[in-house]
Motif scaffolding. Structure first.
Motif, PDB file in Angstrom:
ATOM      1  N   THR A 161      -6.294   2.189   0.347  1.00  0.00           N
ATOM      2  CA  THR A 161      -5.162   1.623  -0.384  1.00  0.00           C
ATOM      3  C   THR A 161      -4.819   0.230   0.118  1.00  0.00           C
ATOM      4  O   THR A 161      -4.460  -0.654  -0.662  1.00  0.00           O
ATOM      5  N   PHE A 195      -2.808   3.372 -11.068  1.00  0.00           N
ATOM      6  CA  PHE A 195      -3.608   3.970  -9.993  1.00  0.00           C
ATOM      7  C   PHE A 195      -4.562   5.019 -10.541  1.00  0.00           C
ATOM      8  O   PHE A 195      -5.709   5.140 -10.096  1.00  0.00           O
ATOM      9  N   ALA A 239       0.833  -1.206   0.000  1.00  0.00           N
ATOM     10  CA  ALA A 239       0.000   0.000   0.000  1.00  0.00           C
ATOM     11  C   ALA A 239       0.866   1.254   0.000  1.00  0.00           C
ATOM     12  O   ALA A 239       0.589   2.219  -0.725  1.00  0.00           O
ATOM     13  N   SER A 275     -10.090   0.520  -7.757  1.00  0.00           N
ATOM     14  CA  SER A 275     -10.599   0.668  -6.398  1.00  0.00           C
ATOM     15  C   SER A 275     -10.991  -0.700  -5.853  1.00  0.00           C
ATOM     16  O   SER A 275     -11.304  -1.618  -6.621  1.00  0.00           O
ATOM     17  N   ASP A 278      -7.772   7.309   3.218  1.00  0.00           N
ATOM     18  CA  ASP A 278      -6.872   7.006   2.097  1.00  0.00           C
ATOM     19  C   ASP A 278      -6.062   5.744   2.380  1.00  0.00           C
ATOM     20  O   ASP A 278      -5.847   4.917   1.490  1.00  0.00           O
ATOM     21  N   TRP A 279      -5.578   5.620   3.625  1.00  0.00           N
ATOM     22  CA  TRP A 279      -4.720   4.482   3.970  1.00  0.00           C
ATOM     23  C   TRP A 279      -5.511   3.182   3.925  1.00  0.00           C
ATOM     24  O   TRP A 279      -5.054   2.189   3.342  1.00  0.00           O
ATOM     25  N   SER A 337       1.906   6.703  -6.788  1.00  0.00           N
ATOM     26  CA  SER A 337       0.809   7.542  -7.265  1.00  0.00           C
ATOM     27  C   SER A 337       1.083   9.025  -7.048  1.00  0.00           C
ATOM     28  O   SER A 337       0.557   9.870  -7.775  1.00  0.00           O
ATOM     29  N   LEU A 381       0.978   4.102  -2.924  1.00  0.00           N
ATOM     30  CA  LEU A 381       0.756   5.524  -2.642  1.00  0.00           C
ATOM     31  C   LEU A 381       1.952   6.365  -3.074  1.00  0.00           C
ATOM     32  O   LEU A 381       1.792   7.452  -3.645  1.00  0.00           O
TER      33      LEU A 381
END
Length: 533
Positions: free
Chosen positions: A239, A178, A159, A183, A235-236, A166, A163
């Motif tokens: 992901t 991404f 993850a 999703s 967000d975390w 991205s 991130l």
């Protein structure tokens, strides 16, 4: 600008991670000289953050948090619009995984929600459709340094890496991937944690995977301290759920791999493809020669049956019909695992070492000397594999799940009058000795521990049913089916240990460690016993 993410100093990281975590795949050598590959991952002991830092690029500065959130919302909306067609993913696939793009096209799936892959060519059963390597495909492995610093481990590392890619100002395949708007399913437990906490709790209480689900939610919160504000909790967790639901294969050490292209393969009851890991030595030709230890070279995509042009390419995500496992990792229960007649499986997790054990330190050292871990080991039971009384065999790979669990429980519960086996004279053979019955008292403790673990989940299932507050949705109904099936399996496993407990208390012919030790010391004793002297 850049955001500083705290990490651990190398010296602290080395001292915190057991040696087994820094070794190549762990193997145990039995008394017969055979090597046994052991299935569980290294445990990670994560100390407090030190003064070293990892830099993660971000798209906007800290000035004005509200502005940052507005930018993020706009960005997610634009990404979602670009993901409305399969063309955006096909374009990314042609660059990130050209071998898959050559043999398959991206279209709306018929087997599941979202996109899928459809064959452009025909293949016969056994054909190697393609071999994906690190040179011709975009494959992401968890960075072990990041894994050791995050409570969510390898999933957290993937993850974090997604991130980071991205947010990079530089173009790259994972950034493009991404930005197609990929999703996780809305029903993924980590998404439900924020969107529908009541439903999330109901699901966690309806499967023996629930402990892992809720545990990962707690780990995600702990990770926020390490991330130091670089990502919101939403967000975390998004992901984390994304990489969990998109990782369809693991390496030998059960570390998830994120493979561009393969993440589009849908699950099916009768899959048309299988994925095979290809390990070898660097420089080897046709599997011969090479130098250094074996390492992952790539992944082979093999046809399981004749595939015609236009057939949707599907695989099996899990090796067993484990509806709870699908729900925990992928955020859905397959239709073929729903209903009263569906196949089922359930999972129990057992730690080899109890933290409150007076001999915990010795047992941890014993495991570390063998290159093993003290992390909990999961055992998956299904009626299709059979749930039978444990045998005494010394080859790990040939053991049933129940035999493996019995082995670990013997290790965990050994103490008291059997603690002499942990003395320096015997400790080197302690793990091996747990292949067999140690003593009547130890076997009683093993049975009681297994029955207590089954009872713990049965009581949890009883509590959620007694509460009578089931959410009114299809996912909750699927969770009911999962709970019903897992209850039956828990009762079956408990019954095996109840019968074993009755047997060892009345059968005086059962042999224990002392009997085997006497036979070793006095070989003639065996023949005399056979002859009835």
């Amino acid at each position: 600008m850049s955001l500083l993410i705290p990490t651990l100093a190398p010296s602290l990281a080395d001292s915190a991670v057991p040696a087994s975590a820094r070794q190549p795949p762990r193997r145990v050598v039995s008394e017969t000289g055979r090597e046994h590959a052991m299935p569980w991952q290294s445990s990670r002991r994560r100390p407090l953050v030190s003064q070293t830092w990892l830099v993660l690029p971000v798209a906007c500065s800290f000035a004005g948090r509200a502005g940052q959130r507005r930018v993020a919302r706009c960005r997610r909306h634009n990404v979602a619009l670009r993901a409305a067609t399969a063309e955006s993913m096909a374009s990314v696939l042609s660059q990130g995984c050209p071998l898959i793009a050559k043999v398959a096209e991206v279209r709306a799936s018929r087997a599941g929600d979202g996109l899928g892959l459809f064959a452009k060519e025909s293949f016969e059963e056994g054909d190697e459709i393609c071999e994906l390597t690190f040179d011709n495909t975009t494959i992401m492995k968890p960075n072990p340094d990041v894994s050791s610093k995050l409570e969510s481990g390898d999933i957290g590392a993937l993850a974090f890496q997604v991130l980071k890619a991205s947010r990079s100002p530089q173009p790259g395949p994972w950034k493009d991937w991404f930005e197609t708007g990929v999703s996780p399913p809305d029903a993924h437990p980590l998404k439900l944690l924020l969107n529908d906490p009541q439903l999330a709790k109901y699901i966690w209480s309806s499967t023996t995977c629930g402990g892992q689900m809720s545990g990962l939610a707690l780990q995600a919160r702990d990770d926020l301290e390490q991330l130091q504000g670089s990502a919101s909790f939403e967000d975390w967790t998004d992901t984390l759920a994304l990489v969990m639901s998109r990782s369809v294969i693991e390496d030998r050490e059960e570390r998830p791999l994120l493979v561009m292209g393969l993440d589009l393969l849908q699950a099916a009851e009768d899959p048309v493809l299988k994925l095979e890991l290809n390990y070898g030595k660097e420089g080897a030709v046709l599997g011969l020669g090479g130098r250094g230890p074996e390492k992952l070279l790539g992944i082979k995509v093999i046809a399981l049956e004749t595939i015609e042009v236009g057939t949707e390419l599907t695989i099996s995500y899990l090796p067993q019909p484990h509806a709870g496992g699908y729900l925990e990792r992928y955020g859905f229960v397959p239709t073929w695992l729903q209903g009263t007649l569906a196949e089922s499986a359930m999972q129990l997790s057992i730690a080899p070492v109890d933290d409150e054990d007076d001999f915990a330190g010795i047992k941890e050292s014993c495991l570390e000397d063998l290159g093993l871990s003290d992390a909990p080991l999961s055992f998956t039971f299904s009626l299709s594999d059979g749930i039978l009384a444990p045998r005494e065999i010394d080859e790990w790979e040939k053991k049933s799940e129940l035999e493996k669990m019995t082995h670990v429980l013997r290790f965990q519960t050994c103490g008291g009058t059997d603690s002499f086996l942990l003395d320096a004279v015997y400790v080197e053979r302690f793990w091996y000795n747990c292949n067999f019955r140690i003593s009547r008292n130890n076997e009683i403790l093993v049975c009681q521990a297994a029955m207590a673990e089954c009872d713990r989940w049965l009581e949890r299932f009883d509590a959620i049913e007694a509460a009578g507050s089931r959410p009114d949705c299809d996912l909750a109904k699927a969770a009911d089916d999962v709970r019903r099936a897992e209850r039956e399996l828990l009762v079956s496993v408990k019954l095996v240990f109840e019968q074993e407990l009755d047997l060892i208390q009345i059968d005086d012919t059962i042999r224990y460690w002392a009997d085997r030790a006497m036979d070793e010391a006095f070989p003639d004793r065996i023949s005399k016993n056979v002859q009835g002297y």
